[in-house]
Design a protein around this motif. Structure first.
Motif, PDB file in Angstrom:
ATOM      1  N   UNK A  66       0.827  -1.202   0.000  1.00  0.00           N
ATOM      2  CA  UNK A  66       0.000   0.000   0.000  1.00  0.00           C
ATOM      3  C   UNK A  66       0.863   1.254   0.000  1.00  0.00           C
ATOM      4  N   UNK A  67       1.960   1.224   0.752  1.00  0.00           N
ATOM      5  CA  UNK A  67       2.860   2.372   0.802  1.00  0.00           C
ATOM      6  C   UNK A  67       3.448   2.660  -0.596  1.00  0.00           C
ATOM      7  N   UNK A  68       3.858   1.601  -1.289  1.00  0.00           N
ATOM      8  CA  UNK A  68       4.402   1.775  -2.644  1.00  0.00           C
ATOM      9  C   UNK A  68       3.324   2.319  -3.587  1.00  0.00           C
ATOM     10  N   UNK A  69       2.118   1.747  -3.476  1.00  0.00           N
ATOM     11  CA  UNK A  69       1.033   2.216  -4.326  1.00  0.00           C
ATOM     12  C   UNK A  69       0.724   3.682  -4.062  1.00  0.00           C
ATOM     13  N   UNK A  70       0.634   4.058  -2.787  1.00  0.00           N
ATOM     14  CA  UNK A  70       0.316   5.442  -2.440  1.00  0.00           C
ATOM     15  C   UNK A  70       1.399   6.401  -2.918  1.00  0.00           C
ATOM     16  N   UNK A  71       2.653   5.963  -2.876  1.00  0.00           N
ATOM     17  CA  UNK A  71       3.732   6.820  -3.372  1.00  0.00           C
ATOM     18  C   UNK A  71       3.565   7.052  -4.870  1.00  0.00           C
ATOM     19  N   UNK A  72       3.287   5.978  -5.614  1.00  0.00           N
ATOM     20  CA  UNK A  72       3.069   6.126  -7.059  1.00  0.00           C
ATOM     21  C   UNK A  72       1.821   6.949  -7.332  1.00  0.00           C
ATOM     22  N   UNK A  73       0.747   6.696  -6.574  1.00  0.00           N
ATOM     23  CA  UNK A  73      -0.505   7.416  -6.781  1.00  0.00           C
ATOM     24  C   UNK A  73      -0.331   8.905  -6.482  1.00  0.00           C
ATOM     25  N   UNK A  74       0.415   9.231  -5.434  1.00  0.00           N
ATOM     26  CA  UNK A  74       0.645  10.640  -5.102  1.00  0.00           C
ATOM     27  C   UNK A  74       1.437  11.322  -6.213  1.00  0.00           C
ATOM     28  N   UNK A  75       2.443  10.627  -6.752  1.00  0.00           N
ATOM     29  CA  UNK A  75       3.219  11.195  -7.862  1.00  0.00           C
ATOM     30  C   UNK A  75       2.325  11.390  -9.082  1.00  0.00           C
ATOM     31  N   UNK A  76       1.528  10.386  -9.408  1.00  0.00           N
ATOM     32  CA  UNK A  76       0.631  10.470 -10.565  1.00  0.00           C
ATOM     33  C   UNK A  76      -0.395  11.586 -10.375  1.00  0.00           C
ATOM     34  N   UNK A  77      -0.870  11.741  -9.157  1.00  0.00           N
ATOM     35  CA  UNK A  77      -1.830  12.817  -8.861  1.00  0.00           C
ATOM     36  C   UNK A  77      -1.207  14.178  -9.131  1.00  0.00           C
ATOM     37  N   UNK A  78       0.031  14.361  -8.718  1.00  0.00           N
ATOM     38  CA  UNK A  78       0.708  15.642  -8.951  1.00  0.00           C
ATOM     39  C   UNK A  78       0.906  15.891 -10.443  1.00  0.00           C
ATOM     40  N   UNK A  79       1.283  14.839 -11.171  1.00  0.00           N
ATOM     41  CA  UNK A  79       1.472  14.982 -12.621  1.00  0.00           C
ATOM     42  C   UNK A  79       0.144  15.370 -13.277  1.00  0.00           C
ATOM     43  N   UNK A  80      -0.926  14.689 -12.911  1.00  0.00           N
ATOM     44  CA  UNK A  80      -2.238  14.992 -13.493  1.00  0.00           C
ATOM     45  C   UNK A  80      -2.717  16.383 -13.094  1.00  0.00           C
ATOM     46  N   UNK A  81      -2.440  16.783 -11.880  1.00  0.00           N
ATOM     47  CA  UNK A  81      -2.820  18.114 -11.426  1.00  0.00           C
ATOM     48  C   UNK A  81      -2.107  19.179 -12.270  1.00  0.00           C
ATOM     49  N   UNK A  82      -0.811  18.972 -12.505  1.00  0.00           N
ATOM     50  CA  UNK A  82      -0.042  19.914 -13.312  1.00  0.00           C
ATOM     51  C   UNK A  82      -0.548  19.938 -14.756  1.00  0.00           C
ATOM     52  N   UNK A  83      -0.809  18.770 -15.329  1.00  0.00           N
ATOM     53  CA  UNK A  83      -1.305  18.719 -16.706  1.00  0.00           C
ATOM     54  C   UNK A  83      -2.673  19.372 -16.818  1.00  0.00           C
ATOM     55  N   UNK A  84      -3.509  19.179 -15.813  1.00  0.00           N
ATOM     56  CA  UNK A  84      -4.832  19.791 -15.800  1.00  0.00           C
ATOM     57  C   UNK A  84      -4.716  21.312 -15.792  1.00  0.00           C
ATOM     58  N   UNK A  85      -3.813  21.835 -14.982  1.00  0.00           N
ATOM     59  CA  UNK A  85      -3.614  23.289 -14.943  1.00  0.00           C
ATOM     60  C   UNK A  85      -3.123  23.807 -16.298  1.00  0.00           C
ATOM     61  N   UNK A  86      -2.218  23.054 -16.944  1.00  0.00           N
ATOM     62  CA  UNK A  86      -1.733  23.454 -18.269  1.00  0.00           C
ATOM     63  C   UNK A  86      -2.872  23.475 -19.283  1.00  0.00           C
ATOM     64  N   UNK A  87      -3.741  22.464 -19.230  1.00  0.00           N
ATOM     65  CA  UNK A  87      -4.875  22.406 -20.160  1.00  0.00           C
ATOM     66  C   UNK A  87      -5.787  23.608 -19.943  1.00  0.00           C
ATOM     67  N   UNK A  88      -6.076  23.921 -18.686  1.00  0.00           N
ATOM     68  CA  UNK A  88      -6.939  25.064 -18.407  1.00  0.00           C
ATOM     69  C   UNK A  88      -6.306  26.371 -18.889  1.00  0.00           C
ATOM     70  N   UNK A  89      -4.973  26.503 -18.744  1.00  0.00           N
ATOM     71  CA  UNK A  89      -4.306  27.713 -19.227  1.00  0.00           C
ATOM     72  C   UNK A  89      -4.412  27.813 -20.749  1.00  0.00           C
TER      73      UNK A  89
END
Length: 139
Positions: A66-89
């Motif tokens: 679970x710790x490994x999954x959460x680490x990957x999920x947190x990284x993926x969440x940040x990447x998606x958050x950044x891409x989402x902001x770029x799309x909105x811009x």
């Protein structure tokens, strides 16, 4: 008269009744208002607390997975958050290019896509009209 209520669901195999919110789980700590409080504002998706039980080895393996999954999920969440902001811009700059307010993206993004579609259709109509008038296309 109203129909009678449906019969209660059958008990699961093994005779164990289903867990209910009022029935404590064996070996679990009672839920207090402090432990049931929402996650702190450290931007984590999940807070996990493990306690030792007879299956501690299995739980340790699960916790590591679970710790490994959460680490990957947190990284993926940040990447998606950044891409989402770029799309909105980019959509906001497209809205400005089409003489629409940039704030339109936050309220009604579908309106902008409709405007782009209408623009493309009008452009195609105008292009075909010009070609037709120039005598290059027979109708």
């Amino acid at each position: 008269p109203p129909p009678p209520p449906p019969p209660p669901p059958p008990k699961p195999p093994g005779g164990r009744p289903p867990l209910t919110p009022n029935r404590p789980i064996k070996g679990a700590e009672p839920v207090t208002p402090q432990s049931a409080a929402p996650a702190k504002s450290d931007d984590r998706l999940v807070h996990v607390t493990l306690t030792a039980t007879p299956n501690a080895e299995e739980e340790a393996v699960f916790a590591e997975m679970l710790r490994k999954f959460l680490a990957r999920a947190a990284h993926e969440r940040e990447v998606l958050k950044q891409r989402s902001e770029e799309v909105y811009q980019r959509l906001a700059s497209l809205a400005v290019f089409l003489s629409e307010p940039a704030t339109l993206i936050e309220r009604e993004p579908e309106y902008l896509f409709n405007a782009v579609w209408q623009f493309a259709q009008e452009f195609d109509r105008a292009y075909l009209h010009i070609i037709k008038c120039a005598g290059e296309v027979d109708s």
